[in-house]
Write an enzyme that holds these catalytic residues in place. Structure first.
Site, short mmCIF file in Angstrom:
data_model
loop_
_atom_site.label_atom_id
_atom_site.label_comp_id
_atom_site.label_asym_id
_atom_site.label_seq_id
_atom_site.Cartn_x
_atom_site.Cartn_y
_atom_site.Cartn_z
N ARG A 1 11.69 -6.75 4.96
CA ARG A 1 11.62 -5.30 5.22
C ARG A 1 12.14 -5.00 6.63
O ARG A 1 12.78 -3.99 6.87
CB ARG A 1 10.15 -4.84 5.08
CG ARG A 1 9.93 -3.38 5.32
CD ARG A 1 8.53 -2.94 4.95
NE ARG A 1 7.57 -3.13 6.02
CZ ARG A 1 6.26 -2.89 5.92
NH1 ARG A 1 5.75 -2.48 4.79
NH2 ARG A 1 5.46 -3.08 6.94
N LYS B 1 0.83 -1.21 0.00
CA LYS B 1 0.00 0.00 0.00
C LYS B 1 0.87 1.26 0.00
O LYS B 1 0.64 2.18 -0.79
CB LYS B 1 -0.93 0.02 1.23
CG LYS B 1 -1.88 -1.17 1.30
CD LYS B 1 -2.85 -1.03 2.47
CE LYS B 1 -2.18 -1.11 3.82
NZ LYS B 1 -1.74 -2.46 4.24
N ARG C 1 -9.63 0.41 9.14
CA ARG C 1 -9.21 -0.97 9.39
C ARG C 1 -10.23 -1.72 10.22
O ARG C 1 -10.01 -2.89 10.53
CB ARG C 1 -7.90 -0.94 10.17
CG ARG C 1 -6.66 -1.32 9.40
CD ARG C 1 -5.49 -1.17 10.35
NE ARG C 1 -4.31 -1.86 9.98
CZ ARG C 1 -3.28 -1.31 9.34
NH1 ARG C 1 -3.35 -0.08 8.90
NH2 ARG C 1 -2.21 -2.01 9.14
P1 ADP Z 1 1.07 -2.67 7.89
O1 ADP Z 1 -0.14 -2.51 7.05
O2 ADP Z 1 2.29 -3.05 7.10
O3 ADP Z 1 0.87 -3.56 9.07
P2 ADP Z 1 0.85 0.11 8.86
O4 ADP Z 1 2.00 1.02 8.80
O5 ADP Z 1 -0.33 0.42 8.03
O6 ADP Z 1 1.49 -1.30 8.50
O7 ADP Z 1 0.35 -0.08 10.38
C1 ADP Z 1 1.25 -0.42 11.41
C2 ADP Z 1 0.50 -0.51 12.74
O8 ADP Z 1 -0.08 0.77 13.06
C3 ADP Z 1 -0.68 -1.48 12.79
O9 ADP Z 1 -0.28 -2.81 13.05
C4 ADP Z 1 -1.50 -0.86 13.95
O10 ADP Z 1 -0.95 -1.17 15.21
C5 ADP Z 1 -1.33 0.64 13.72
N1 ADP Z 1 -2.42 1.18 12.86
C6 ADP Z 1 -2.26 1.72 11.63
N2 ADP Z 1 -3.44 2.09 11.12
C7 ADP Z 1 -4.38 1.76 12.04
C8 ADP Z 1 -5.79 1.87 12.09
N3 ADP Z 1 -6.51 2.39 11.07
N4 ADP Z 1 -6.43 1.43 13.21
C9 ADP Z 1 -5.74 0.91 14.22
N5 ADP Z 1 -4.41 0.76 14.24
C10 ADP Z 1 -3.72 1.18 13.16
#
Ligand code: ADP
Length: 190
Positions: free
Chosen positions: A128, A14, A89
């Site tokens: 990564r 993404k 999410r």
């Molecule tokens: P990835 O999709 O590779 O796991 P992200 O950078 O999108 O990585 O998210 C990393 C972490 O940040 C998630 O595992 C969560 O703990 C937190 N996070 C990110 N976006 C959300 C969200 N919309 N709601 C809750 N937690 C989130």
């Protein structure tokens, strides 16, 4: 104005694709993961709170995440459209986003999902983790927990957007350019 939700499991690409799409379609890219990591780096109260969840691979609570996302949207009042990456999410986040955009006379135009097999994705994340410095990328158990969070809380969103006829999926396996082209083909038709 077009507002796109970029959807996909951890490691699906993404963030990588968002870098291209935001330029191509002149969108404001909002990555909740990046915003949390920025807050952790700067040791803000939000960062300290988020870290306790993120380090375990758990989702940050909805009310915190929703408030943060809304304030980021409000910081960009002249935006030509948003690219939401990593948000929503959960169903509560999706419903909150719809309500929030509606209050501004806006809506989600489409959700585009990057699809890939779990085993490929776990391998990508571990790779990564060697360079990203992200604690949640360095431990297979934390990665598996992120997938469990995804399957339980995030996967149901596909039906939420399908019910609104807004869900599109593309194959996330291939070169970066190939995947960008597949995403662009969907967005160009919106
Ligand atoms: P990835 O999709 O590779 O796991 P992200 O950078 O999108 O990585 O998210 C990393 C972490 O940040 C998630 O595992 C969560 O703990 C937190 N996070 C990110 N976006 C959300 C969200 N919309 N709601 C809750 N937690 C989130």
């Amino acid at each position: 104005m077009i507002n796109i939700v970029l959807f996909g499991k951890p490691g699906a690409g993404k963030g990588t694709q968002a870098e291209f799409l935001k330029e191509k379609y002149n969108l404001t890219h909002l990555s909740t993961g990046d915003i949390f990591r920025y807050n952790i780096k700067n040791d803000t109260a939000l960062g300290q709170l988020a870290k306790t969840y993120m380090d375990k691979g758990d989702l940050v609570p909805d009310e915190v995440t929703i408030k943060m996302l809304e304030s980021e949207v409000d910081k960009n009042p002249h935006s030509a459209g948003f690219l939401f990456d990593g948000f929503p999410r959960t169903l509560a986040q999706a419903a909150a986003l719809d309500k929030f955009l509606e209050s501004k006379g806006q809506k989600i135009t489409a959700t585009v999902a990057l699809e890939a097999d779990d085993n490929i994705l776990v391998a990508r994340l571990l790779e990564r983790g060697k360079t990203s410095g992200r604690p949640d990328d360095q431990d297979e158990e934390k990665i598996r927990n992120r997938y469990q969070e995804y399957n339980e809380k995030t996967a149901p969103l596909m039906h939420y957007y399908e019910a609104q006829n807004k869900f599109h999926a593309v194959n996330g396996i291939g070169s970066i350019e190939e995947v960008t082209q597949r995403l662009s083909a969907v967005i160009d038709k919106l």
